[in-house]
Write a protein that holds these residues in place. Structure first.
Motif, PDB file in Angstrom:
ATOM      1  N   THR A   1       4.909  -4.851   6.527  1.00  0.00           N
ATOM      2  CA  THR A   1       5.127  -5.018   5.089  1.00  0.00           C
ATOM      3  C   THR A   1       5.742  -3.764   4.484  1.00  0.00           C
ATOM      4  O   THR A   1       6.713  -3.832   3.719  1.00  0.00           O
ATOM      5  N   ALA A   2       5.172  -2.618   4.817  1.00  0.00           N
ATOM      6  CA  ALA A   2       5.671  -1.351   4.272  1.00  0.00           C
ATOM      7  C   ALA A   2       7.116  -1.106   4.691  1.00  0.00           C
ATOM      8  O   ALA A   2       7.967  -0.759   3.858  1.00  0.00           O
ATOM      9  N   LEU A   3       7.417  -1.297   5.971  1.00  0.00           N
ATOM     10  CA  LEU A   3       8.777  -1.035   6.452  1.00  0.00           C
ATOM     11  C   LEU A   3       9.782  -2.022   5.870  1.00  0.00           C
ATOM     12  O   LEU A   3      10.967  -1.690   5.728  1.00  0.00           O
ATOM     13  N   ALA A   4       9.331  -3.230   5.533  1.00  0.00           N
ATOM     14  CA  ALA A   4      10.231  -4.197   4.911  1.00  0.00           C
ATOM     15  C   ALA A   4      10.495  -3.857   3.446  1.00  0.00           C
ATOM     16  O   ALA A   4      11.581  -4.122   2.916  1.00  0.00           O
ATOM     17  N   LEU A   5       9.505  -3.247   2.771  1.00  0.00           N
ATOM     18  CA  LEU A   5       9.638  -2.952   1.347  1.00  0.00           C
ATOM     19  C   LEU A   5      10.408  -1.663   1.063  1.00  0.00           C
ATOM     20  O   LEU A   5      11.043  -1.541   0.011  1.00  0.00           O
ATOM     21  N   PHE A   6      10.323  -0.690   1.978  1.00  0.00           N
ATOM     22  CA  PHE A   6      10.977   0.602   1.726  1.00  0.00           C
ATOM     23  C   PHE A   6      12.458   0.465   1.366  1.00  0.00           C
ATOM     24  O   PHE A   6      12.908   1.036   0.368  1.00  0.00           O
TER      25      PHE A   6
ATOM     26  N   PHE B   1      10.203   5.613  -8.186  1.00  0.00           N
ATOM     27  CA  PHE B   1       9.204   6.574  -7.711  1.00  0.00           C
ATOM     28  C   PHE B   1       7.822   5.933  -7.628  1.00  0.00           C
ATOM     29  O   PHE B   1       7.069   6.146  -6.668  1.00  0.00           O
ATOM     30  N   SER B   2       7.476   5.169  -8.662  1.00  0.00           N
ATOM     31  CA  SER B   2       6.169   4.516  -8.679  1.00  0.00           C
ATOM     32  C   SER B   2       6.044   3.516  -7.537  1.00  0.00           C
ATOM     33  O   SER B   2       5.033   3.482  -6.821  1.00  0.00           O
ATOM     34  N   GLY B   3       7.093   2.708  -7.342  1.00  0.00           N
ATOM     35  CA  GLY B   3       7.072   1.729  -6.262  1.00  0.00           C
ATOM     36  C   GLY B   3       7.020   2.384  -4.896  1.00  0.00           C
ATOM     37  O   GLY B   3       6.267   1.947  -4.016  1.00  0.00           O
ATOM     38  N   MET B   4       7.809   3.447  -4.725  1.00  0.00           N
ATOM     39  CA  MET B   4       7.813   4.132  -3.440  1.00  0.00           C
ATOM     40  C   MET B   4       6.459   4.781  -3.168  1.00  0.00           C
ATOM     41  O   MET B   4       5.951   4.760  -2.046  1.00  0.00           O
ATOM     42  N   SER B   5       5.851   5.373  -4.210  1.00  0.00           N
ATOM     43  CA  SER B   5       4.528   5.982  -4.050  1.00  0.00           C
ATOM     44  C   SER B   5       3.479   4.944  -3.664  1.00  0.00           C
ATOM     45  O   SER B   5       2.606   5.197  -2.827  1.00  0.00           O
ATOM     46  N   MET B   6       3.589   3.758  -4.261  1.00  0.00           N
ATOM     47  CA  MET B   6       2.646   2.686  -3.939  1.00  0.00           C
ATOM     48  C   MET B   6       2.769   2.268  -2.478  1.00  0.00           C
ATOM     49  O   MET B   6       1.752   2.094  -1.781  1.00  0.00           O
ATOM     50  N   VAL B   7       4.006   2.119  -2.009  1.00  0.00           N
ATOM     51  CA  VAL B   7       4.203   1.671  -0.628  1.00  0.00           C
ATOM     52  C   VAL B   7       3.823   2.782   0.359  1.00  0.00           C
ATOM     53  O   VAL B   7       3.231   2.503   1.412  1.00  0.00           O
ATOM     54  N   ILE B   8       4.157   4.031   0.024  1.00  0.00           N
ATOM     55  CA  ILE B   8       3.751   5.142   0.888  1.00  0.00           C
ATOM     56  C   ILE B   8       2.231   5.233   0.955  1.00  0.00           C
ATOM     57  O   ILE B   8       1.645   5.432   2.021  1.00  0.00           O
ATOM     58  N   GLY B   9       1.577   5.071  -0.208  1.00  0.00           N
ATOM     59  CA  GLY B   9       0.119   5.064  -0.222  1.00  0.00           C
ATOM     60  C   GLY B   9      -0.451   3.906   0.576  1.00  0.00           C
ATOM     61  O   GLY B   9      -1.445   4.053   1.305  1.00  0.00           O
ATOM     62  N   TYR B  10       0.177   2.754   0.445  1.00  0.00           N
ATOM     63  CA  TYR B  10      -0.241   1.567   1.206  1.00  0.00           C
ATOM     64  C   TYR B  10      -0.120   1.831   2.708  1.00  0.00           C
ATOM     65  O   TYR B  10      -1.027   1.498   3.485  1.00  0.00           O
ATOM     66  N   MET B  11       1.011   2.437   3.091  1.00  0.00           N
ATOM     67  CA  MET B  11       1.220   2.774   4.499  1.00  0.00           C
ATOM     68  C   MET B  11       0.164   3.778   4.983  1.00  0.00           C
ATOM     69  O   MET B  11      -0.445   3.608   6.047  1.00  0.00           O
ATOM     70  N   SER B  12      -0.054   4.829   4.196  1.00  0.00           N
ATOM     71  CA  SER B  12      -1.014   5.862   4.595  1.00  0.00           C
ATOM     72  C   SER B  12      -2.420   5.302   4.696  1.00  0.00           C
ATOM     73  O   SER B  12      -3.170   5.630   5.620  1.00  0.00           O
ATOM     74  N   ASN B  13      -2.788   4.461   3.734  1.00  0.00           N
ATOM     75  CA  ASN B  13      -4.128   3.870   3.755  1.00  0.00           C
ATOM     76  C   ASN B  13      -4.336   2.940   4.941  1.00  0.00           C
ATOM     77  O   ASN B  13      -5.471   2.707   5.370  1.00  0.00           O
ATOM     78  N   ALA B  14      -3.241   2.401   5.469  1.00  0.00           N
ATOM     79  CA  ALA B  14      -3.340   1.541   6.647  1.00  0.00           C
ATOM     80  C   ALA B  14      -3.387   2.359   7.933  1.00  0.00           C
ATOM     81  O   ALA B  14      -4.187   2.086   8.837  1.00  0.00           O
ATOM     82  N   VAL B  15      -2.542   3.389   8.004  1.00  0.00           N
ATOM     83  CA  VAL B  15      -2.402   4.160   9.246  1.00  0.00           C
ATOM     84  C   VAL B  15      -3.510   5.185   9.423  1.00  0.00           C
ATOM     85  O   VAL B  15      -4.009   5.394  10.540  1.00  0.00           O
TER      86      VAL B  15
END
Length: 463
Positions: A255-260, A49-63
């Motif tokens: 990066t985000a799509l590769a990590l999900f 959950f923590s990792g997914m939240s980080m990547v989702i946040g990373y994606m949102s902060n980029a988009v």
């Protein structure tokens, strides 16, 4: 009551990455797992959950900045400020009755399990605030607190039934046994159903079109990282980022799509042992019964179809906000519409062609709903003082609010609006139709035909 609120506030303050795994740990011990095994499963889930939240946040902060730049380039200025789900959640938790909905959610779930009306045990207590938000919206519009509680109770029932009907499809998509999603965003499938049934009759939409199928057609361009790079690059140029900025955005999305998918494997690793233990526990006590574990939607975030759909629809969302008459919302904080992406994923089994068509057609519903609900959320913000810097007369809203049609229709129905009452009947009718449709549908990996099959075989197979 104040002591209870303080305790719940403290637990919620730990965050979903701690709160949900704590419940999973207790469930594992209850199901007979050894403490070490239950603790490792819970810890791994917290990491997931923590990792997914980080990547989702990373994606949102980029988009999100790119979306804002794209909107700024259009020169539009709309009055309702989009705070997204985080703003809506903070406002809702400030409502005096919000904490009561823990009891509502748990009570309805236990009654339905005891009567064998559902197989889903919802452990996603983090999203109780969604039920509280529904109750407040209905209360604000209808003037009846009782109506708010009734509607929130109905929402709990619908979430559990959605968990039941989507479980086998979620298991096929994720590989995680006996796990489902009880987040209300899956209710987007209700209104999308008629159009999806229409596409069932069209051969073009009955061929596999998930990202795995695309690999056979477009090769390297179907890889998550490559798709992310191309989509991010296109969004960057659309936002007038220039070459450097667009390339950086492209790398971020790639990066985000590769990590999900990598992080999503942790969900399987953590939940599979618990599912096995729960299955054995139930079989010993209830013959021929099984219980599904209802969780938040990020267990589906490893499916790249969610992100391809959500990001490709960003310019469409902004475009609609410009051209739709009467719209007052510029989608920014809620620009990534998870409801359409997740609801579309489960309804279509990850068929990208269908998901994009459904998204383009249904997006105006969210903008008009957000416009309608702006005075309601603004009133709650004024009442609770939960939004720092909020001024009286200011409008705030949430552009991608989950289940907007359900919330508005039931609020207006309790306000004795005849059309809304008819709309509620139609919504529930579509819900029952969706239940039958999903129970009869093949799982995603078996639902569509390969490109090499003939059109007549495709239509016959789908029928």
């Amino acid at each position: 009551m104040q002591i209870f609120q303080d305790v719940v506030n403290y637990i919620l303050g730990l965050g979903s990455a701690v709160f949900v795994p704590l419940i999973i740990l207790l469930l594992g011990l209850l199901a007979g797992m050894k403490f070490k095994k239950a603790f490792v499963s819970a810890l791994t889930l917290g990491i997931a959950f923590s990792g997914m939240s980080m990547v989702i946040g990373y994606m949102s902060n980029a988009v999100s900045p790119a979306s804002e730049a794209l909107a700024t380039n259009t020169g539009i200025n709309l009055p309702a400020l989009d705070l997204g789900w985080t703003g809506a959640a903070s406002i809702t938790w400030s409502w005096a009755y919000a904490f009561v909905f823990f009891a509502v959610t748990i009570g309805v779930n236990f009654v339905m399990l005891a009567l064998n009306w559902t197989k889903t045990l919802n452990v996603d207590m983090w999203n109780v605030w969604g039920k509280a938000l529904t109750a407040y919206l209905v209360y604000y519009i209808s003037g009846s607190l009782v109506a708010g509680f009734i509607t929130a109770g109905i929402q709990v029932v619908l979430e559990l039934k959605l968990g039941d009907m989507f479980q086998k499809h979620i298991q096929d998509l994720t590989g995680i046994p006996l796990v489902t999603v009880t987040h209300f965003m899956t209710s987007a499938a209700v209104l999308l159903l008629p159009l999806n049934m229409l596409m069932d009759k069209i051969p073009f939409f009955n061929k596999r079109a998930d990202t795995n199928a695309l690999k056979k057609k477009i090769g390297i361009f179907s890889e998550n990282s490559v798709m992310g790079f191309i989509i991010g690059l296109g969004l960057g140029f659309a936002a007038a980022y220039g070459v450097s900025g667009s390339l950086n955005l492209a790398i971020q999305v790639a990066t985000a799509l590769a990590l999900f998918p990598m992080i999503s494997k942790l969900f399987m690793q953590s939940l599979s042992p618990l599912a096995d233990a729960m299955s054995e526990f139930i079989k010993k006590r209830f013959k021929d019964r099984e219980v599904y574990i209802g969780l938040d939607w990020p267990i589906l975030a490893g499916r790249s179809e969610v992100w391809v759909t959500a990001i490709l629809l960003v310019p469409v969302f902004i475009g609609y906000s410009i051209i739709l008459p009467g719209n007052q919302v510029l989608p920014l904080a809620g620009i990534i519409n998870y409801s359409i992406a997740v609801g579309g994923l489960l309804l279509t089994g990850g068929n990208l062609a269908r998901m994009l068509v459904l998204g383009v057609i249904s997006m105006p519903i969210y903008l008009y709903s957000a416009t309608y609900l702006a005075p309601v959320l603004s009133g709650l913000a004024e009442e609770t003082g939960a939004v720092e810097g909020f001024k009286k007369g200011q409008l705030i809203t949430w552009s991608s609010i989950e289940g907007p049609e359900f919330r508005i229709l039931f609020a207006e129905a309790f306000n004795r609006n005849v059309l809304a009452i008819a709309g509620c009947v139609l919504f529930l009718g579509l819900f029952f139709l969706l239940n039958r449709y999903m129970n009869n549908a093949k799982v995603p990996s078996e639902r569509y035909v390969e490109e090499t099959e003939t059109l007549s075989e495709a239509v016959s197979s789908n029928s």
